[in-house]
Design an enzyme around this catalytic site. Sequence first.
Site, short mmCIF file in Angstrom:
data_model
loop_
_atom_site.label_atom_id
_atom_site.label_comp_id
_atom_site.label_asym_id
_atom_site.label_seq_id
_atom_site.Cartn_x
_atom_site.Cartn_y
_atom_site.Cartn_z
N GLY A 144 42.95 40.08 39.76
CA GLY A 144 41.70 40.30 40.50
C GLY A 144 41.55 41.74 40.95
CD GLU A 150 47.05 41.27 45.43
OE1 GLU A 150 46.29 40.29 45.50
OE2 GLU A 150 47.63 41.59 44.38
#
Length: 296
Positions: A144, A150
């Site tokens: 994504g 992240e």
Amino acid sequence: MPLPSQVHPDIPTTPNVPLIKPVVALGPTESVIATATPVIPIDPIEQSKRLAAYQAVDHHVKPEHRIIGIGSGSTVPYVVERIVQQGAAVNKGRVFIPTGFQSKQLIVEAGLSLGDVDQYPTIDVTLDGADEVDHALNCVKGGGACHLREKVLAEAAQTFILVADHRKNVEYLGTNFASGVPIEVVPFAYAKVLQNLHHILGSPKATLRMAIKKAGPVVTDNGNFVIDAPFGREHMIDPYVIMAQIKMLTGVVEVGLFCKMAKAAYFGNADGSVTVRWQDGKVEQIAAGQTAAGSN
Ligand SMILES: O=C[C@H](O)[C@H](O)[C@H](O)COP(=O)(O)O
């Protein structure tokens, strides 16, 4: 990204409870023809994601945790759903750090307090999805295009936990997720990075990720492009080396290979059980009746 109940309107918020049509009061002149209430089955993959997420939250998001990282992907809405179920009292004093637009929306829509990693560079626990996880807890992330943020939140976390359905639980990376390693690159450098991936690092099929409902490339939350670079099994057996080589290419911002960063990975299984892989190699099976979602 909406909350899970909005993403999948056919999925009840409590697992194993069929969806019942809402009761609508009739006016005095109205009548009703009796019909059987349709019971819409829960999508088994969604149920697996929810199982993994609930179990991971129950094990790792403790009342004393104040700073919580919320990752991206299709399993993460269930993480937020379970955290909300811990109650308003415990969530009142917490701050939630998103890994991108999707998780920011999830946090805001759930009525939780939003923070950022520049305010809170130490996070108690981060929970995140993955595209694939191997048996040594290396994983591919970035399907994504969120892997830069992240990885920052994974590094900032005292405990980093992965959640996914059973399709992501593989012996070697690249088994099911064949599109390649997501690589975030500075836009003006993409052609040179592609050339280096093709001719120096041995990924001849590396391509710039193109948008679906927009002409041109995918642009990340950070304004960068993404290259997807498939590598052979010889690189994926121990992906740390290729991860470091890719990261050394000028113009690369971050690589979607997370090598042994997670403490544990939770996989929801089709039979309602949960498999937990731990950093030390231990594998735990939680039987269907014993899972957090199953006991709800
Ligand atoms: O960039 C996206 C993240 O790394 C996601 O966690 C990953 O792609 C898994 O997403 P999904 O659960 O939607 O397959």
